[in-house]
Write a protein that holds these residues in place. Sequence first.
Motif, PDB file in Angstrom:
ATOM      1  N   THR A  19       0.823  -1.209   0.000  1.00  0.00           N
ATOM      2  CA  THR A  19       0.000   0.000   0.000  1.00  0.00           C
ATOM      3  C   THR A  19       0.857   1.258   0.000  1.00  0.00           C
ATOM      4  OG1 THR A  19      -1.771  -1.189   1.117  1.00  0.00           O
ATOM      5  CG2 THR A  19      -1.873   1.208   1.193  1.00  0.00           C
ATOM      6  N   ASN A  20       1.853   1.321   0.862  1.00  0.00           N
ATOM      7  CA  ASN A  20       2.709   2.514   0.921  1.00  0.00           C
ATOM      8  C   ASN A  20       3.500   2.705  -0.359  1.00  0.00           C
ATOM      9  OD1 ASN A  20       1.824   3.254   3.466  1.00  0.00           O
ATOM     10  ND2 ASN A  20       3.433   2.115   4.513  1.00  0.00           N
ATOM     11  N   LYS A  23       1.138   4.203  -2.924  1.00  0.00           N
ATOM     12  CA  LYS A  23       0.907   5.624  -2.642  1.00  0.00           C
ATOM     13  C   LYS A  23       2.130   6.464  -3.025  1.00  0.00           C
ATOM     14  CE  LYS A  23      -2.577   5.126   0.936  1.00  0.00           C
ATOM     15  NZ  LYS A  23      -2.959   5.454   2.310  1.00  0.00           N
ATOM     16  N   ARG A  27       2.277   9.551  -5.613  1.00  0.00           N
ATOM     17  CA  ARG A  27       2.826  10.887  -5.328  1.00  0.00           C
ATOM     18  C   ARG A  27       3.809  11.302  -6.412  1.00  0.00           C
ATOM     19  NH1 ARG A  27       2.458   8.972  -0.138  1.00  0.00           N
ATOM     20  NH2 ARG A  27       4.614   8.238  -0.106  1.00  0.00           N
ATOM     21  N   ASN A  33      -2.948  12.222  -2.881  1.00  0.00           N
ATOM     22  CA  ASN A  33      -3.857  11.459  -2.029  1.00  0.00           C
ATOM     23  C   ASN A  33      -4.450  10.287  -2.804  1.00  0.00           C
ATOM     24  OD1 ASN A  33      -3.738  13.180   0.331  1.00  0.00           O
ATOM     25  ND2 ASN A  33      -4.821  14.682  -0.903  1.00  0.00           N
ATOM     26  N   THR A  73      -7.234  14.344  -5.386  1.00  0.00           N
ATOM     27  CA  THR A  73      -6.013  13.539  -5.500  1.00  0.00           C
ATOM     28  C   THR A  73      -4.902  14.258  -6.222  1.00  0.00           C
ATOM     29  OG1 THR A  73      -6.858  12.506  -7.511  1.00  0.00           O
ATOM     30  CG2 THR A  73      -7.227  11.322  -5.450  1.00  0.00           C
TER      31      THR A  73
END
Length: 79
Positions: A19-20, A23, A27, A33, A73
């Motif tokens: 997940t990280n 993300k 970015r 987001n 986002t």
Amino acid sequence: MVAENAGIPSVTVAIQGFTNTVKSIGRGAGLDNMRVATYPGVIATHAKPTIVGNIEQHVVDQIVEQLTKHQPTRRPAHA
């Protein structure tokens, strides 16, 4: 990210532990987001009934939540 670039909200599904990373990739593409739903465990090691159950019990609610809460986002464009 194509949908987000077109102004259409989307949710990426990632397996637990990534997940990280997802993300972070978002970015880097300008999606501060990024909406991510997390599948619990490693999907490749799960039997089909477990996958279906995990999607129904965990992932679907995350997708609905991510799509229904207001969360921009994209980074604001700089003038």
